[in-house]
Design a protein around this motif. Structure first.
Motif, short mmCIF file in Angstrom:
data_model
loop_
_atom_site.label_atom_id
_atom_site.label_comp_id
_atom_site.label_asym_id
_atom_site.label_seq_id
_atom_site.Cartn_x
_atom_site.Cartn_y
_atom_site.Cartn_z
N TYR A 229 0.82 -1.22 0.00
CA TYR A 229 0.00 0.00 0.00
C TYR A 229 0.85 1.27 0.00
N GLU A 230 2.06 1.18 0.52
CA GLU A 230 2.98 2.32 0.43
C GLU A 230 3.30 2.62 -1.04
N LYS A 231 3.59 1.57 -1.80
CA LYS A 231 3.90 1.73 -3.22
C LYS A 231 2.71 2.35 -3.96
N ILE A 232 1.51 1.83 -3.71
CA ILE A 232 0.31 2.36 -4.36
C ILE A 232 0.07 3.81 -3.95
N PHE A 233 0.30 4.11 -2.69
CA PHE A 233 0.09 5.47 -2.18
C PHE A 233 0.93 6.48 -2.94
N PHE A 234 2.21 6.20 -3.10
CA PHE A 234 3.07 7.16 -3.78
C PHE A 234 2.81 7.20 -5.29
N GLU A 235 2.32 6.10 -5.84
CA GLU A 235 1.87 6.13 -7.24
C GLU A 235 0.65 7.03 -7.38
N ASP A 236 -0.25 6.98 -6.38
CA ASP A 236 -1.42 7.86 -6.39
C ASP A 236 -1.01 9.32 -6.33
N LEU A 237 -0.01 9.63 -5.51
CA LEU A 237 0.46 11.01 -5.41
C LEU A 237 1.01 11.49 -6.76
N VAL A 238 1.75 10.61 -7.44
CA VAL A 238 2.27 10.97 -8.77
C VAL A 238 1.11 11.23 -9.73
N ALA A 239 0.09 10.36 -9.69
CA ALA A 239 -1.06 10.51 -10.58
C ALA A 239 -1.79 11.83 -10.32
N MET A 240 -1.79 12.27 -9.05
CA MET A 240 -2.44 13.53 -8.68
C MET A 240 -1.52 14.74 -8.90
N ASN A 241 -0.32 14.49 -9.41
CA ASN A 241 0.70 15.53 -9.59
C ASN A 241 1.03 16.22 -8.27
N ILE A 242 1.06 15.44 -7.21
CA ILE A 242 1.48 15.92 -5.89
C ILE A 242 2.98 15.68 -5.76
N LEU A 243 3.72 16.74 -5.45
CA LEU A 243 5.17 16.65 -5.38
C LEU A 243 5.60 15.63 -4.33
N GLN A 244 6.60 14.84 -4.66
CA GLN A 244 7.09 13.83 -3.73
C GLN A 244 7.89 14.47 -2.60
N PRO A 245 7.75 13.96 -1.37
CA PRO A 245 8.57 14.49 -0.27
C PRO A 245 10.05 14.28 -0.55
N HIS A 246 10.87 15.14 0.02
CA HIS A 246 12.31 14.96 -0.13
C HIS A 246 12.81 13.80 0.72
#
Length: 475
Positions: free
Chosen positions: A113-130
């Motif tokens: 679910y961590e992997k899916i979560f960050f894929e969802d953020l990419v799909a939403m064009n939400i910048l990835q945390p540093h």
């Protein structure tokens, strides 16, 4: 009257601070960079669209800071242990529940679910945390932190469980503005005979309370696991040191989670920890907060099945201020989808126009100033978004200046305007459009409507003009 823009206008950002319950000018601790910490997902299930609204708000905050030329270091945690069903230290660990539900280990569930979560953020064009912190990788740091709280008499151990004594921290409840007795009553805390006071919260829980807990670590107080509230505090201090600029989360974190974070952090440090606390309001469905515990919730996969893209959802989020509840319905999402696709069409039309740059410079600067005013006013996205349509309608601006403004504003909106492009039309759709033109020439309107419906189902819209049919993507 058109006003000139002054350089200092760009640097004045005002945000609502939950801690002081008022809007304040943002002043970072250091000129080097802004320290931004955001609470991440408990990775036992998919992120629902209510969760995503909070991450969207935090993304808008970060984009606005960067738009105003602040360097930002963004840290987000991933909770993969210790988050019980209730904030009041009751129920099972959510990761254990997820593992039982899916017949996997807690770690397998967390990583999936961590992997899916960050894929969802990419799909939403939400910048990835540093920096991304997994709670399970900071257990030793949490144990050392708890030892200090015990030494300072802010925490106590009973039968292998360690609790924070809120009576030892006089400013407990400062964030919510509620007295301690109301906070405790509002939390509906289950009676725990080990606690000296009902509102005390767990820093460490041993097998004495949860004998069937799968995830356990050795500690001075017995084999067990950390309480949820200690995790974010320890990871934030580990990454940023003793001072933090901004801590974000949802409004549901104010009364318990973030209140507890302040208590344990400032008890440990001996001084004020975080200067600005910012919280996003709920996304509601039929006036109720969206929640995984109710068994049914909407995520990106669910809305995709109904023909909506992540950018349609992002546009919907832009239509409401982050401190206002946003009521979700498919009607409102459809309106956002139509607006987004209309914006895409208009932008592509502007890109196709090749005209000399001859525009009203003062008009352009005035619109730019209004945008700065809007985003500097506690991230007022609805006002900022309205300027997009003002730009598109304004006859005093050239297409070049319109695109320049839209792409500049999109540094905050995150809609991907500069990447808008006309996708190729599949051959089967081209054939249908030609067939429709033929039947229209024969005035067979019923057949023309049938073909239009077929194209709609394929995501292609048709606009009839004097020069023939023009097509566009519906999504």
């Amino acid at each position: 009257m058109t006003r000139r823009i002054k350089l200092e206008d760009i640097r004045t950002l005002n945000v609502f601070n939950t801690l002081t319950r008022k809007q304040e000018s943002f002043k970072p601790i250091s000129d080097d960079y802004v320290k931004l910490y955001t609470c991440g997902l408990t990775v036992y299930n998919y992120a629902h669209i209510g969760n995503l609204r909070t991450y969207f708000f935090e993304d808008i905050l970060r984009r606005t800071l960067e738009y105003f030329d602040y360097r930002v270091r963004h840290v987000m945690n991933v909770t993969d242990v210790g988050h019980l069903e209730s904030d009041a230290d009751t129920g099972e660990d959510k990761l254990v529940l997820g593992a039982r539900r899916e017949g996997k280990t807690p770690e397998e569930v967390a990583r999936f679910y961590e992997k899916i979560f960050f894929e969802d953020l990419v799909a939403m064009n939400i910048l990835q945390p540093h920096i991304i912190c997994r709670a399970s990788e900071y257990i030793n740091d949490m144990i050392e932190f708890i030892k200090v709280l015990i030494e300072k008499k802010y925490a106590y151990e009973v039968e292998g469980n360690v609790y924070f004594s809120i009576e030892r921290f006089p400013e407990y409840g400062r964030l919510s503005g509620m007295p301690v007795d109301k906070l405790v009553a509002g939390a509906r805390i289950e009676i725990d005979s080990n606690k000296r006071y009902p509102g005390d919260f767990a820093l460490w829980l041993s097998k004495s309370k949860f004998p069937n807990q799968i995830m356990q670590w050795e500690s001075p107080w017995g084999r067990g696991f950390p309480g949820w509230h200690i995790e974010c505090t320890v990871m934030s201090i580990k990454c940023f040191g003793e001072h933090l600029d901004i801590h974000c989360g949802g409004v549901d974190h104010i009364a318990v989670h973030h209140t507890n974070e302040i208590a344990q952090a400032e008890a440990y440090l001996g001084h004020r920890w975080c200067n600005y606390w910012m919280h996003g309001e709920w996304l509601v469905v039929a006036k109720e907060k969206m929640s995984k515990s109710k068994g049914e919730f909407l995520d990106l996969r669910a809305i995709a099945k109904n023909g909506y893209m992540p950018m349609h959802l992002r546009y919907l989020y832009l239509t409401a201020h982050y401190r206002q509840q946003l009521e979700f319905s498919y009607e409102s999402l459809t309106a956002a989808k139509n607006a987004f696709e209309n914006l895409r069409t208009r932008v592509l039309e502007l890109k196709a126009i090749n005209e000399p740059v001859d525009s009203d410079r003062m008009l352009k600067e005035n619109i730019q100033a209004k945008f700065w005013d809007a985003i500097a006013d506690d991230l007022n996205m609805p006002v900022a978004l309205a300027l997009v349509w003002q730009i598109l309608k304004d006859t005093g601006l050239s297409s070049v200046d319109k695109l320049d403004l839209l792409e500049d504003f999109d540094r905050v909106f995150g809609l991907g305007i500069s990447q808008f492009s006309r996708r190729d039309l599949p051959d089967d759709c081209k054939i249908l459009i030609r067939e429709r033109e033929n039947v229209r020439q024969r005035k067979n309107w019923k057949e023309a409507d049938r073909i239009r419906q077929l194209l709609t189902e394929k995501g292609v819209g048709i606009k009839d003009t004097a020069h023939g049919a023009e097509w566009y993507w519906l999504m």
